[in-house]
Design a protein around this motif. Structure first.
Motif, short mmCIF file in Angstrom:
data_model
loop_
_atom_site.label_atom_id
_atom_site.label_comp_id
_atom_site.label_asym_id
_atom_site.label_seq_id
_atom_site.Cartn_x
_atom_site.Cartn_y
_atom_site.Cartn_z
N LEU A 74 1.12 -0.90 -0.23
CA LEU A 74 -0.69 -0.27 -0.09
C LEU A 74 0.80 1.15 -0.25
N ALA A 83 -2.63 -0.30 -4.68
CA ALA A 83 -2.62 -1.21 -3.13
C ALA A 83 -2.27 -2.39 -4.47
N LEU A 91 -7.67 -1.99 0.90
CA LEU A 91 -7.68 -1.27 0.58
C LEU A 91 -9.97 -1.03 0.37
N VAL A 136 1.02 2.48 5.62
CA VAL A 136 1.08 2.89 4.65
C VAL A 136 2.04 3.50 3.43
#
Length: 603
Positions: A74, A83, A91, A136
């Protein structure tokens, strides 16, 4: 092909759709959040999928950094989130939660509760992911622009900011390592980055450039093996050309974000193969002129490998240690802030750029013997400098080392079944003391008694003492010294016994054996760096562990004639090489291998 889904209201004159297509995305448009969730779920499951706000304004390279880096499941930049297949479910779940709550005013958890400035679906999803503790990746953009403007005035200002920064210049600059050696920084990178761009525009991959670098180095080794002055000159030139390509492959990977599992393996191992093959070429060339320098070539390989093990062990022992401070480290940080000391400190450790430049020039201008003498002196000084500094840091810092670090050091030690069997009866002494005592015992015995049974008996003592070194978790201040000491003991024993044999061909066979074992040890390092753990236990058992190999070599030396010892070393080298190479190739080209693109040794 990957899929990008545009969300929000499109803006007239926007280039976002074209930018995404240029990055290899199939672009679709979602009318609302529910439609975006549906399109994400419908995208091919083996493809990357991205959510991008249609109002996005920014540099194409900012999108490239945020949306195409294959190392992260991510990733996001302002106004966009992506993603890979392994991150798709996460996601979709975040989108579903967003839809179930009806959107709303998302809160930025990293901003102390400050509401998002612009109601952007990708940014709301990223915030939700962060709130759930999902990692992320957010690339450093520097001067690059990535924004979702709130109104026409903000949009105009963002476009002006984009126009003020040369996207391609930033991309070229970021292709070069931020921290590199003096020779590479000032004599290679100023033009190799343009070679990387040339390769990217012609569809070449980093793996192809890496392979070209290897082939060039092998040709250089072949030229050195001719033993002629023109051959030595050509070898020096080709070695530099190989190094240029070696820098180019990493710059190409960073320029085009072409990171891969196979590339990680190639990049991690080919440098050593090239350098050690070149050593062998120099030794063959010297032999053609009646000068036997195989012992020097093997000594250079042993010293260089042990230097690297010091680096690997120290870093693994301390990278996640807590309370990891010391006055020595603080002084080092201050020196790095003083202009000329930065370059002096980088050059003094003789990194690969300076080392290969020195080898190339000396090969062309002098003899293999002089080249090896200079290499041994330079590497010995560098090893003394770095090791002394790290010992001083370790003694003055108050660090608590983790179980993971202790496990990594134990894996780097490469202890085999004999160590496991004798650990219970091994003496309880500090790990570094036990390792040093065992190493000195077997190497000194080999030097004084040669290929004799007392040396084999000393090797049995080494088995016992090395088992004592790893019988407890390696969490002491200097326990990181255990793996390099064990490497020096094993390699040094092979070197001394081969040098004392007095029979042609024994040293080249020993060179091959140490090269095969060193490959196994480098492979272990890069698996650990990729968080994949050590090689499987069966492999360590199959190749005997460091103590098993050391004992076996001393027994073979004592029991066989010098000619038979040469054959035995050759067979052992081939057997070890076949086992470790087959397993290494299987692991690194498998789908489950880590997509590491380690920057490795400073070029």
């Amino acid at each position: 092909m990957s899929t990008a889904i545009l969300t929000g209201q499109p803006v007239p004159g926007s280039s976002i759709e074209g930018d995404l297509r240029s990055l290899g995305f199939d672009v679709r448009t979602a009318v609302d959040a529910a439609d975006a969730e549906r399109l994400v779920a419908q995208a091919p499951h083996d493809q990357r999928v991205a959510l991008v706000d249609a109002r996005f304004v920014g540099h194409p390279h900012a999108l490239r950094l945020g949306l195409t880096d294959p190392r992260f499941a991510l990733a996001a930049v302002p106004g966009a989130v992506t993603a890979q297949p392994e991150g798709r479910a996460t996601l979709i779940r975040a989108l579903a939660e967003e839809n179930s709550t009806g959107g709303g005013a998302a809160v930025n958890s990293t901003g102390g509760g400050t509401a998002l400035a612009v109601d952007s679906l990708p940014d709301r999803v990223v915030t939700a992911l962060a709130d759930d503790g999902t990692e992320v990746h957010r690339p450093e953009l520097g001067s690059l622009v990535a924004a979702v403007p709130a109104d026409p005035q903000d949009r105009n200002e963002a476009r002006q900011a984009v126009a003020a920064v040369d996207d391609e210049a930033v991309r070229l600059k970021s292709a070069v390592k931020s921290r590199d050696g003096f020779f590479t920084t000032f004599f290679i990178s100023p033009y190799s980055r343009y070679i990387a761009r040339w390769c990217a525009r012609r569809g070449l991959t980093p793996n192809q450039v890496t392979t070209a670098s290897l082939l060039t180095a092998l040709i250089a080794a072949g030229c050195a093996a001719t033993g002629t002055r023109p051959g030595f000159v050509a070898a020096g030139v080709l070695l530099i050309a190989s190094f240029v390509l070696d820098c180019t492959d990493g710059q190409l990977a960073r320029y085009s974000l072409q990171y891969s599992t196979l590339g990680a393996w190639l990049d991690a191992t080919f440098d050593r193969i090239k350098e050690y093959a070149y050593y062998a070429g120099l030794a063959l060339g010297a032999a053609r002129n009646g000068d036997d320098v195989w012992a020097l070539a093997l000594g250079a390989m042993v010293l260089q490998t042990c230097r690297h093990v010091v680096d690997f062990s120290f870093n693994e022992a301390n990278h996640d240690a807590t309370a990891n401070t010391s006055p020595t480290a603080a002084l080092s940080g201050k020196l790095d802030g003083v202009g000329w000391t930065v370059w002096a400190r980088r050059m003094i450790v003789l990194p690969i750029g300076e080392r290969w430049a020195m080898i190339a020039v000396l090969t062309a201008a002098t003899t293999p013997r002089i080249t090896f003498y200079a290499l041994l002196v330079g590497c010995a000084f560098a090893a003394t400098y770095t090791t002394a500094g790290r010992v001083l840091r370790s003694l003055t810092r108050k660090a608590r080392r983790t179980d993971r670090a202790a496990r990594a050091l134990a894996d780097l030690a490469d202890s085999g079944p004999l160590a496991g069997l004798t650990a219970r009866v091994a003496p309880r002494v500090p790990a570094p003391v036990s390792a040093v005592a065992g190493g000195l015992l077997v190497v000194i015995s080999a030097a004084l008694r040669g290929a004799a049974w007392p040396t084999a008996l000393a090797a049995a003592g080494y088995v016992l003492l090395s088992a004592a070194a790893v019988s407890r978790p390696l969490k002491g201040a200097l326990d990181w010294l255990v793996p390099p000491v064990l490497r020096a003991a094993e390699y040094g024993t092979v070197l001394v016994l081969a040098a004392e044999s007095g029979v042609n061909g024994v040293l080249p066979a020993a060179f091959g054996l140490v090269a095969a074992v060193a490959y196994h040890h480098y492979d272990t390092v890069y698996r650990i760096r990729g968080n994949a753990g050590a090689p499987p236990a069966w492999l360590v058992r199959a190749v005997g562990g460091h103590e098993g190999r050391t004992l076996l070599v001393t027994v073979l030396a004592a029991a066989l004639t010098a000619s038979q010892f040469k054959v035995a070393l050759t067979v052992l080298a081939v057997a070890v090489a076949l086992v470790v190479l087959v397993e290494s190739i299987r692991f690194w080209v498998s789908a489950g291998a880590p997509a590491v693109h380690d920057e490795g040794e400073t070029a």
